[in-house]
Enzyme design. Structure first.
Site, PDB file in Angstrom:
ATOM      1  CD1 TRP A 100      -2.191  -2.056   2.083  1.00  0.00           C
ATOM      2  CD2 TRP A 100      -2.921  -1.387   0.086  1.00  0.00           C
ATOM      3  NE1 TRP A 100      -3.191  -2.906   1.688  1.00  0.00           N
ATOM      4  CE2 TRP A 100      -3.647  -2.525   0.475  1.00  0.00           C
ATOM      5  CE3 TRP A 100      -3.211  -0.790  -1.155  1.00  0.00           C
ATOM      6  CZ2 TRP A 100      -4.662  -3.086  -0.314  1.00  0.00           C
ATOM      7  CZ3 TRP A 100      -4.214  -1.352  -1.949  1.00  0.00           C
ATOM      8  CH2 TRP A 100      -4.922  -2.471  -1.527  1.00  0.00           C
ATOM      9  CG  ASP A 168      -3.205   4.175   4.015  1.00  0.00           C
ATOM     10  OD1 ASP A 168      -4.299   4.072   4.608  1.00  0.00           O
ATOM     11  OD2 ASP A 168      -2.862   3.421   3.081  1.00  0.00           O
ATOM     12  CE  LYS A 192      -8.732  -3.133   3.893  1.00  0.00           C
ATOM     13  NZ  LYS A 192      -7.724  -2.166   3.441  1.00  0.00           N
TER      14      LYS A 192
HETATM   15  C1  LIG Z   1      -7.059  -1.772   2.130  1.00  0.00           C
HETATM   16  C2  LIG Z   1      -6.022  -0.730   2.210  1.00  0.00           C
HETATM   17  C3  LIG Z   1      -5.877   0.241   1.205  1.00  0.00           C
HETATM   18  C4  LIG Z   1      -6.729   0.275  -0.040  1.00  0.00           C
HETATM   19  O1  LIG Z   1      -7.975   0.744   0.274  1.00  0.00           O
HETATM   20  P1  LIG Z   1      -9.088   1.011  -0.870  1.00  0.00           P
HETATM   21  O2  LIG Z   1     -10.139   1.705  -0.087  1.00  0.00           O
HETATM   22  O3  LIG Z   1      -9.483  -0.338  -1.378  1.00  0.00           O
HETATM   23  O4  LIG Z   1      -8.489   1.835  -1.921  1.00  0.00           O
HETATM   24  C5  LIG Z   1      -4.912   1.211   1.374  1.00  0.00           C
HETATM   25  N1  LIG Z   1      -4.108   1.217   2.444  1.00  0.00           N
HETATM   26  C6  LIG Z   1      -4.209   0.286   3.417  1.00  0.00           C
HETATM   27  C7  LIG Z   1      -3.296   0.352   4.612  1.00  0.00           C
HETATM   28  C8  LIG Z   1      -5.169  -0.718   3.330  1.00  0.00           C
HETATM   29  O5  LIG Z   1      -5.288  -1.630   4.302  1.00  0.00           O
END
Ligand SMILES: *Cc1c(COP(=O)(O)O)cnc(C)c1O
Length: 356
Positions: A100, A168, A192
């Site tokens: 990511w 993030d 998540k």
């Molecule tokens: C799942 C995830 C993403 C991607 O998220 P989307 O909403 O599917 O774009 C980005 N960063 C992390 C840390 C993730 O766990």
């Protein structure tokens, strides 16, 4: 009943699902479905206001920050962060701790120079690099608080960074206390740990905006989204509603501090079993172990399939590891009760007993 260890979209509280299901038929006694009312109706505006208020309250967001509910997932924020914060001809710094983080820094390259200050790529991201300096001449420093695929988590955030920190937090938002003032921008895909897929939380420090010298199309422009109150266009009403319910559920449980204690307790008993049970091995460096995604493998790779079969029989779902790591990944997000963790531990012990 299933025990949902899936990595994302992840488990949501059962009460929340029941409330959401009811609102799909009749939203708050309006006689209309939540799916068919105007986003400009007072009823929906109250939902969005409440969601923003809960984020501010649960995360103790200081003055000078805006809370947005946007679309496009965290992956869109990979691009919007540099689009809005990286000046023409400027440089951004990234900590590469997984796929990511890597995707995020690739998007930044569309907008300027990218400096990777440290990476753990050589070990397939089993640890968080700690020996690095944050370059003072970069526009911001981007980190990933929890690496969903590898089961590593930053235990300490940079608190005296010379430049704004962008984070993030997709897979551990609201799972532990953070000091929002340490960040210039926080973003998280909801699916998540906060709600259903389709909405992305953005918390941005207002005074960082408008400094890039570039024109930004409305939908991608944080300033425009702030002025529109996350309603420049039709927002993802249902995803925002369910996120609001989940945040309310969290508040009723005692908030972030209370859930952090529960999350720590869940992680502790599970890692203890992995360390104790000779049939299993943890993947991540001990000091960086995630309290959200617990990655482990079978000591004997031939045991992988039969263990997943045993889990399946016990109603344990979503345990298969990401294809780039293999083995198992137990995602123990906020809504997963510790009783489900004990069911998994029992299965591990039963498996060891049967195979010894
Ligand atoms: C799942 C995830 C993403 C991607 O998220 P989307 O909403 O599917 O774009 C980005 N960063 C992390 C840390 C993730 O766990």
């Amino acid at each position: 009943m299933k025990h949902n260890f899936g990595a994302g979209p992840g488990i949501l509280p059962h009460e929340v699902l029941k409330q959401a299901a009811a609102a799909v038929i009749d939203f708050n006694g309006t006689g209309l479905s939540l799916l068919e009312i105007s986003h400009r109706s007072p009823e929906f505006e109250a939902v969005l206001d409440e969601a923003v208020k809960l984020v501010k309250e649960l995360f103790e967001v200081p003055a000078g920050y805006s809370v947005l509910f946007l679309q496009g997932g965290a992956s869109t924020q990979f691009a919007l962060a540099p689009y809005n914060l990286l000046p023409e001809g400027g440089k951004a710094a990234y900590l590469e701790t997984g796929v990511w983080a890597n995707k995020a820094l690739k998007e930044a390259k569309f907008f300027g120079e990218v400096q990777v200050v440290a990476t753990s790529k050589e070990s397939n991201f089993t640890y968080i690099p700690k020996d690095y300096e944050i370059p003072a001449d970069a526009a911001y420093f981007h980190i990933t608080s929890n690496n969903t695929i590898y089961g590593t988590q930053l235990k300490q955030f940079p608190s005296s960074s010379p430049i704004p920190v962008v984070c993030d937090m997709s897979s551990d938002i609201f799972s532990r206390k953070v000091n929002v003032a340490d960040f210039g921008l926080i973003y998280a895909g909801a699916q998540k740990n906060m709600g259903p897929a389709g909405v992305t939380l953005v918390i941005v420090k207002d005074d960082l905006l408008g400094k890039t010298g570039r024109k930004i199309p409305a939908m991608f422009n944080y300033q425009v989204q702030i002025e529109g109150g996350s309603m420049y266009n039709t927002p993802p009403c249902f995803a925002i509603y369910v996120s609001m319910l989940t945040l309310n559920w969290l508040k009723a449980k005692g908030g972030v501090e209370a859930i952090e204690k529960e999350n720590d307790a869940k992680a502790k008993v599970l890692y203890e079993e992995i360390d104790r049970n000779p049939f299993f091995k943890a993947v991540a460096a001990t000091e960086d172990r995630s309290h959200m995604n617990v990655c482990f493998v079978a000591a004997n790779p031939e045991h992988e399939k039969p263990f997943l079969k045993l889990c399946d029989e016990k109603g344990i779902v979503g345990l298969k590891g990401h294809r780039s790591v293999g083995g198992f990944r137990a995602s123990i997000y906020n809504a997963l009760p510790i009783t489900s963790v004990y069911v998994l531990i029992d299965a591990m012990q039963e498996f060891a007993e049967k195979n010894k």
